[in-house]
Design a protein around this motif. Structure first.
Motif, PDB file in Angstrom:
ATOM      1  N   MET B 323      42.922  45.867  30.632  1.00  0.00           N
ATOM      2  CA  MET B 323      43.796  46.120  29.485  1.00  0.00           C
ATOM      3  C   MET B 323      44.222  44.802  28.843  1.00  0.00           C
ATOM      4  N   ASN B 324      44.613  43.863  29.677  1.00  0.00           N
ATOM      5  CA  ASN B 324      45.068  42.575  29.172  1.00  0.00           C
ATOM      6  C   ASN B 324      43.957  41.810  28.449  1.00  0.00           C
ATOM      7  N   GLY B 325      42.764  41.793  29.031  1.00  0.00           N
ATOM      8  CA  GLY B 325      41.634  41.099  28.408  1.00  0.00           C
ATOM      9  C   GLY B 325      41.288  41.717  27.057  1.00  0.00           C
ATOM     10  N   GLU B 364      38.929  35.976  42.086  1.00  0.00           N
ATOM     11  CA  GLU B 364      37.648  35.969  41.372  1.00  0.00           C
ATOM     12  C   GLU B 364      37.332  37.346  40.781  1.00  0.00           C
ATOM     13  N   LYS B 365      37.717  38.380  41.514  1.00  0.00           N
ATOM     14  CA  LYS B 365      37.467  39.742  41.033  1.00  0.00           C
ATOM     15  C   LYS B 365      38.338  40.045  39.805  1.00  0.00           C
ATOM     16  N   VAL B 366      39.519  39.467  39.782  1.00  0.00           N
ATOM     17  CA  VAL B 366      40.409  39.645  38.632  1.00  0.00           C
ATOM     18  C   VAL B 366      39.795  38.978  37.407  1.00  0.00           C
ATOM     19  N   ASP B 370      38.586  40.573  33.826  1.00  0.00           N
ATOM     20  CA  ASP B 370      39.022  40.026  32.547  1.00  0.00           C
ATOM     21  C   ASP B 370      37.811  39.730  31.660  1.00  0.00           C
ATOM     22  N   LYS B 371      36.803  39.116  32.271  1.00  0.00           N
ATOM     23  CA  LYS B 371      35.591  38.743  31.542  1.00  0.00           C
ATOM     24  C   LYS B 371      34.856  39.990  31.050  1.00  0.00           C
TER      25      LYS B 371
END
Lengths: 386, 386
Positions: B323-325, B364-366, B370-371
């Motif tokens: 959502m943020n990305g 890293e999973k976060v 995001d990516k």
């Protein structure tokens, strides 16, 4: 289990206190009840709470009560002595001081001397004898928890924030029923009109004090002693909705406020459970349903009692007790329709002007000042000089 | 002496942070400054605060900075690695995390791993990786102090009141510049109109987030993790004056609120001085001059971002990061006039709908989530499917 004595159990605060006790039967027990005159209600309370001792002010009422109790049930004390005996009993941990007016001072002070924790609704105790009361409380290591929505709000807003960072407190006042009245309209105000408080359902004395704003005057004096403040650290703001119960400002400009629906159950409960917040089953405050909170400056011209209180606490010594004593006579006279609404402050002012202040190092001196004020106020009433 | 690294020193919060540091030279020292692109302002800050290390995001800007510093003064790091190095240096006690957006996550998380206390303005860190951040902070014994007027208000309102007595928190939202606009009017809203926040002077990303109410959505997710709450313990109320910064309700119905003038100096100062309130020289809040505080329910239909945030945090795992990305891409696209105002939430929603949630046990999973979200949002933008 906290064993509680309720002084003034049949009054408005007393009844609410018993409701809080009832809500938490595993935490609180009402072991002693003291009432003024309402023996019918006291009898109901005795049946419900099964106290070990009760007291009633007048001896003949005490006799009637003993007869109706058929010499079973609690012991019945009477008179001021009876109140003192009840409030200082070994089996009592905490005294809820909820009597009206100066009459609350002696039993409350005796309870402090006896090492009882105090939940204090009787603001006159602090107004008349603040420094003595606080000294004695410190000496005995007892806590004095305010039962006043304003002082409870200040107490709650002080928790967890360093005392040395406090810059001021802001006491809110509803403004009473005459907030929007002109001075001319106020001149003709009747007791019935003055008794109609917009937000709080309270006893007659405090309702009139709210209409004159003397209630806020008494509260600012109480706050000064209770929280060890200078007078210039106490601000008053009119807040008609009585939702923000009061505030504390810290030196970074941050203001901590306590809010809630206007119901005395909340400060009573907090005074007994401090620092915990126990379940009260009160309606939740929903600000988006209330919509608007408003704030304005108090009008010191129309509400002269507020100025009188600031003056009394600045003069100090016997003066606050004199102001309080004169106020009790003035309110009584207004309720009896002997004087008009605006003459309440007039009579207090005249009494204060006639007073030669002296220091009050002992509780007897405070009682003497109170007595002097009542006599002087009655004398002024007789002579029509107010 | 608290030795402070400011990540995002040339942004709005960064500049205010430096003002707080300047106000208390005997307590705080800015030893490290990291900025995005504004080397002119960074040079001024270097001259004034004499930090030991600075960092700037792009290597060529770092080269220009080194040249203009004439190889005297602080060491100059660059890139995300440089930010991480700066935030984890031995000489730093506290990191003020004031970068904008997801870029703040990596250096902030690295600082926590290195045992630095955090003053957190970068809410994306908590939104994307709340559970990881809180776990790591606990493991390292570091404190995370919010720099957000709302979370600072909650933190202040929690002090001195037992955590187990909390019933809910109430976050206030100004409602942004479009509070009174119809859905049809909002459809045509321009970036210029959206950037005009009624009360707060902030950077462009957060100003748009305030206009969509996504800012409140991010805050509710941050609050959940920061204060360990269930989603149903978080309420949002619209309060256009931004005076009541937020509130905590306890189970007796008592609400503790923190108020103040809308100025970020206050929460920054509290985050650094906690639990003390240091002098800030801010204008005092006088409620009787402000007059009225109003409160209303948020309109979830016109402000869909708020519902999306509640949904994202309930789904949990990778969804809040997604959502943020998506929001960052959407806000950027709106600022570039590529999409309309209402399409911000449309694009976020579509991205969230396309996402297969997975658990994020490592940082890293976060970052991967995001990516993915950014790529998916760009792809949806290209295809016009939003």
């Amino acid at each position: 289990m906290k064993k509680i004595a309720v002084l003034g159990s049949t009054g408005s605060i007393g009844q609410s206190s018993l409701r809080v006790i009832e809500l938490n039967p595993e935490k609180y027990k009402a072991v002693a009840l003291a009432a003024g005159r309402n023996i019918d209600l006291l009898l109901q309370q005795i049946e419900k709470f099964q106290p070990e001792v009760v007291a009633i002010l007048e001896e003949d009422l005490a006799e009637r009560l003993r007869a109706r109790l058929n010499h079973t049930g609690p012991e019945v004390y009477s008179g001021e002595d009876g109140f003192v005996r009840l409030a200082t009993m070994d089996l009592v941990d905490t005294v809820i001081s909820a009597m009206t007016g100066a009459a609350g001072l002696v039993p409350t002070y005796a309870a402090i001397e006896a090492g009882k924790d105090i939940a204090l609704a009787n603001k006159e105790t602090m107004v008349m004898a603040g420094p003595l009361v606080m000294d004695q409380a410190k000496k005995q290591g007892v806590s004095i928890m305010p039962i006043d929505s304003e002082h409870s709000a200040v107490l709650q807003s002080l928790q967890g924030h360093p005392r040395e960072d406090l810059s001021r407190i802001i006491l809110t006042a509803s403004g009473g029923p005459f907030k929007e009245w002109t001075l001319e309209e106020m001149r003709g105000a009747t007791p019935e009109q003055a008794l109609k408080h917009p937000n709080w359902n309270m006893g007659p004395k405090i309702s009139i004090d709210s209409a004159t704003l003397m209630n806020k005057g008494l509260e600012l004096i109480e706050a000064k002693w209770l929280f060890d403040l200078n007078t210039d650290q106490i601000n008053i703001v009119i807040h008609p909705q009585s939702i923000v119960h009061s505030m504390v400002e810290y030196r970074d400009g941050s203001i901590i406020a306590q809010m809630g629906i206007p119901d005395m159950i909340m400060p009573i409960s907090y005074a007994l459970s401090f620092p915990r917040h126990e379940e009260t089953s009160l309606t939740r405050l929903e600000l988006d349903e209330i919509g608007t909170l408003s704030f304005e400056k108090p009008d010191l011209e129309r509400f002269e009692c507020l100025s009188l209180a600031f003056r009394a606490v600045e003069v100090g010594d016997s003066m606050p007790a004199v102001m309080n004593g004169a106020n009790e006579i003035a309110v009584e006279s207004f309720l009896n329709k002997r004087i008009g609404f605006l003459q309440i402050s007039g009579l207090i002012k005249k009494t204060m002007e006639a007073h030669q202040t002296y220091s009050v190092g002992r509780i007897e001196k405070v009682i003497e000042a109170d007595k002097w004020a009542r006599e002087k106020a009655r004398e002024l009433l007789e002579s029509g000089d107010y």
